[in-house]
Design a protein around this motif. Structure first.
Motif, PDB file in Angstrom:
ATOM      1  N   TYR A   1      98.953  50.050 -59.594  1.00 46.36           N
ATOM      2  CA  TYR A   1      99.763  50.211 -58.391  1.00 46.36           C
ATOM      3  C   TYR A   1      98.833  50.168 -57.185  1.00 46.36           C
ATOM      4  O   TYR A   1      97.916  50.979 -57.066  1.00 46.36           O
ATOM      5  CB  TYR A   1     100.520  51.542 -58.406  1.00 46.36           C
TER       6      TYR A   1
ATOM      7  N   GLN B   1     100.831  55.145 -46.515  1.00 48.07           N
ATOM      8  CA  GLN B   1     101.866  55.447 -47.508  1.00 48.07           C
ATOM      9  C   GLN B   1     102.468  54.197 -48.145  1.00 48.07           C
ATOM     10  O   GLN B   1     103.463  54.279 -48.845  1.00 48.07           O
ATOM     11  CB  GLN B   1     102.952  56.343 -46.919  1.00 48.07           C
TER      12      GLN B   1
ATOM     13  N   GLU C   1     105.929  54.804 -53.152  1.00 45.17           N
ATOM     14  CA  GLU C   1     107.212  54.943 -53.850  1.00 45.17           C
ATOM     15  C   GLU C   1     107.177  54.262 -55.227  1.00 45.17           C
ATOM     16  O   GLU C   1     107.559  54.891 -56.220  1.00 45.17           O
ATOM     17  CB  GLU C   1     108.356  54.417 -53.000  1.00 45.17           C
ATOM     18  N   PRO C   2     106.727  53.013 -55.323  1.00 49.68           N
ATOM     19  CA  PRO C   2     106.634  52.408 -56.658  1.00 49.68           C
ATOM     20  C   PRO C   2     105.710  53.193 -57.593  1.00 49.68           C
ATOM     21  O   PRO C   2     105.987  53.312 -58.790  1.00 49.68           O
ATOM     22  CB  PRO C   2     106.079  51.014 -56.393  1.00 49.68           C
TER      23      PRO C   2
ATOM     24  N   LEU D   1     105.160  56.461 -57.563  1.00 50.51           N
ATOM     25  CA  LEU D   1     105.880  57.661 -58.004  1.00 50.51           C
ATOM     26  C   LEU D   1     106.915  57.332 -59.075  1.00 50.51           C
ATOM     27  O   LEU D   1     107.024  58.027 -60.084  1.00 50.51           O
ATOM     28  CB  LEU D   1     106.537  58.356 -56.817  1.00 50.51           C
ATOM     29  N   TYR D   2     107.660  56.248 -58.868  1.00 46.69           N
ATOM     30  CA  TYR D   2     108.644  55.839 -59.875  1.00 46.69           C
ATOM     31  C   TYR D   2     107.957  55.411 -61.169  1.00 46.69           C
ATOM     32  O   TYR D   2     108.452  55.679 -62.268  1.00 46.69           O
ATOM     33  CB  TYR D   2     109.552  54.730 -59.346  1.00 46.69           C
TER      34      TYR D   2
END
Length: 86
Positions: free
Chosen positions: A64, A71, A75-76, A78-79
């Motif tokens: 990732y 930031q 999000e990717p 964390l998912y």
């Protein structure tokens, strides 16, 4: 987490795996992800995709690309972590 800004990204990632193996070899059998941080500071952002591909193939790990500062990509990540933990 490895620093994308450094020339030794592959070496950093291999060192992480070696340290995991020293600590407990069974950790290498578990799912893992690699966060490639500081992508906002890359002098050649076009090299990012190639770097991700090299790391993925060499280390058999989901990569990732993120920037903690801006930031971007968090999000990717964390998912992806949630998916690994499920």
């Amino acid at each position: 987490v490895v620093d994308a800004e450094e020339d030794s990204v592959m070496q950093q990632a291999q060192t992480l795996l070696a340290e995991l193996e020293k600590y407990d070899p069974s950790l290498l059998e578990k799912p893992r992800v690699l966060a490639l941080n500081k992508i906002d500071a890359l002098s050649d952002p076009s090299s990012l995709a190639m770097l991700e591909e090299r790391l993925t193939k060499a280390l058999n790990v989901k990569v990732y690309a993120i920037s903690a500062a801006t930031q971007k990509g968090l999000e990717p990540l964390l998912y992806g972590l949630m998916a690994v933990l499920d």
